[in-house]
Design a protein around this motif. Sequence first.
Motif, PDB file in Angstrom:
ATOM      1  N   LEU A 131       0.817  -1.233   0.000  1.00 32.60           N
ATOM      2  CA  LEU A 131       0.000   0.000   0.000  1.00 32.60           C
ATOM      3  C   LEU A 131       0.841   1.269   0.000  1.00 32.60           C
ATOM      4  CD1 LEU A 131      -2.754  -1.114   2.530  1.00 32.60           C
ATOM      5  CD2 LEU A 131      -3.030  -0.761   0.073  1.00 32.60           C
ATOM      6  N   ASP A 140      -3.174   2.425  10.841  1.00 35.81           N
ATOM      7  CA  ASP A 140      -4.023   2.070   9.694  1.00 35.81           C
ATOM      8  C   ASP A 140      -4.604   0.653   9.759  1.00 35.81           C
ATOM      9  OD1 ASP A 140      -3.529   4.575   8.568  1.00 35.81           O
ATOM     10  OD2 ASP A 140      -1.654   3.877   7.688  1.00 35.81           O
ATOM     11  N   GLN A 143      -8.355  -0.920   8.670  1.00 32.73           N
ATOM     12  CA  GLN A 143      -9.004  -0.063   7.654  1.00 32.73           C
ATOM     13  C   GLN A 143      -8.973  -0.779   6.301  1.00 32.73           C
ATOM     14  OE1 GLN A 143     -10.067   2.981   8.766  1.00 32.73           O
ATOM     15  NE2 GLN A 143      -9.149   2.516  10.750  1.00 32.73           N
ATOM     16  N   PHE A 145      -8.629  -0.637   2.222  1.00 31.62           N
ATOM     17  CA  PHE A 145      -8.069   0.133   1.110  1.00 31.62           C
ATOM     18  C   PHE A 145      -8.452  -0.611  -0.158  1.00 31.62           C
ATOM     19  CE2 PHE A 145      -5.582   0.898   4.827  1.00 31.62           C
ATOM     20  CZ  PHE A 145      -5.161   2.216   4.755  1.00 31.62           C
ATOM     21  N   ARG A 147      -7.946  -1.302  -4.035  1.00 31.98           N
ATOM     22  CA  ARG A 147      -6.966  -1.130  -5.119  1.00 31.98           C
ATOM     23  C   ARG A 147      -7.371  -2.030  -6.280  1.00 31.98           C
ATOM     24  NH1 ARG A 147      -5.782   2.318  -2.106  1.00 31.98           N
ATOM     25  NH2 ARG A 147      -3.775   2.948  -1.271  1.00 31.98           N
TER      26      ARG A 147
END
Length: 199
Positions: A131, A140, A143, A145, A147
């Motif tokens: 990331l 983080d 959480q 993310f 992509r």
Amino acid sequence: MTAITWELFNHQVAECRRCGLCGGIHHKVPGQGDPHAPLMLIGEGPGQVEDEQGLAFVGPAGQLLTRMLAAISLPRDRVYICNVVKCRPPNNRVPTAEEAAACMMHLRMQVSLVRPKVIVLLGSTAAKNTLGDTLRITRDRGQWFERNGVWMMPTYHPSALLRDPSKKREAWEDMQTLRDKLMELQLYPDLYGVSNDHA
Ligand code: URA
């Protein structure tokens, strides 16, 4: 263009000399599990037991990982597990940025072959190399993310939980977050299926 196949991947890892790590190992550790798993887990690199057996996450950290998956009713053979680097760094040190970068082609090929919908990044090395360097695991973790249509979540590495059991509560929260995402995306309907109870 050469087609990407598991055969090519295995050959590529077996022949790889892209960094110096392979000089001091017993076995390469490509990764293992369901080759079409909706969920992939990525760790840092093989430890001693993994290096001896050629299998990812089979030592103490791996046993804890198996229990964490079982806690959300996920059998280990239903996921795919691998590492950023496929060769054990000496004394389990963190792989250098160069070693991780050299090995990234293998991880990319694995992601292309498995095509997971969800990826869990175990620890800082996996999270940063996937990331980006600004990722902070304590800040983080837990959480999501997104992509290229793949949902990624960093969480603590199981070795960190063995060193500091006070982190287990947050890791448990992250496992619940993972289970919620797998349910939401209906990725394991036989495990988390919607109730058929219309009574
Ligand atoms: N730690 C990792 O990151 N990977 C393994 O396979 C074992 C321990």
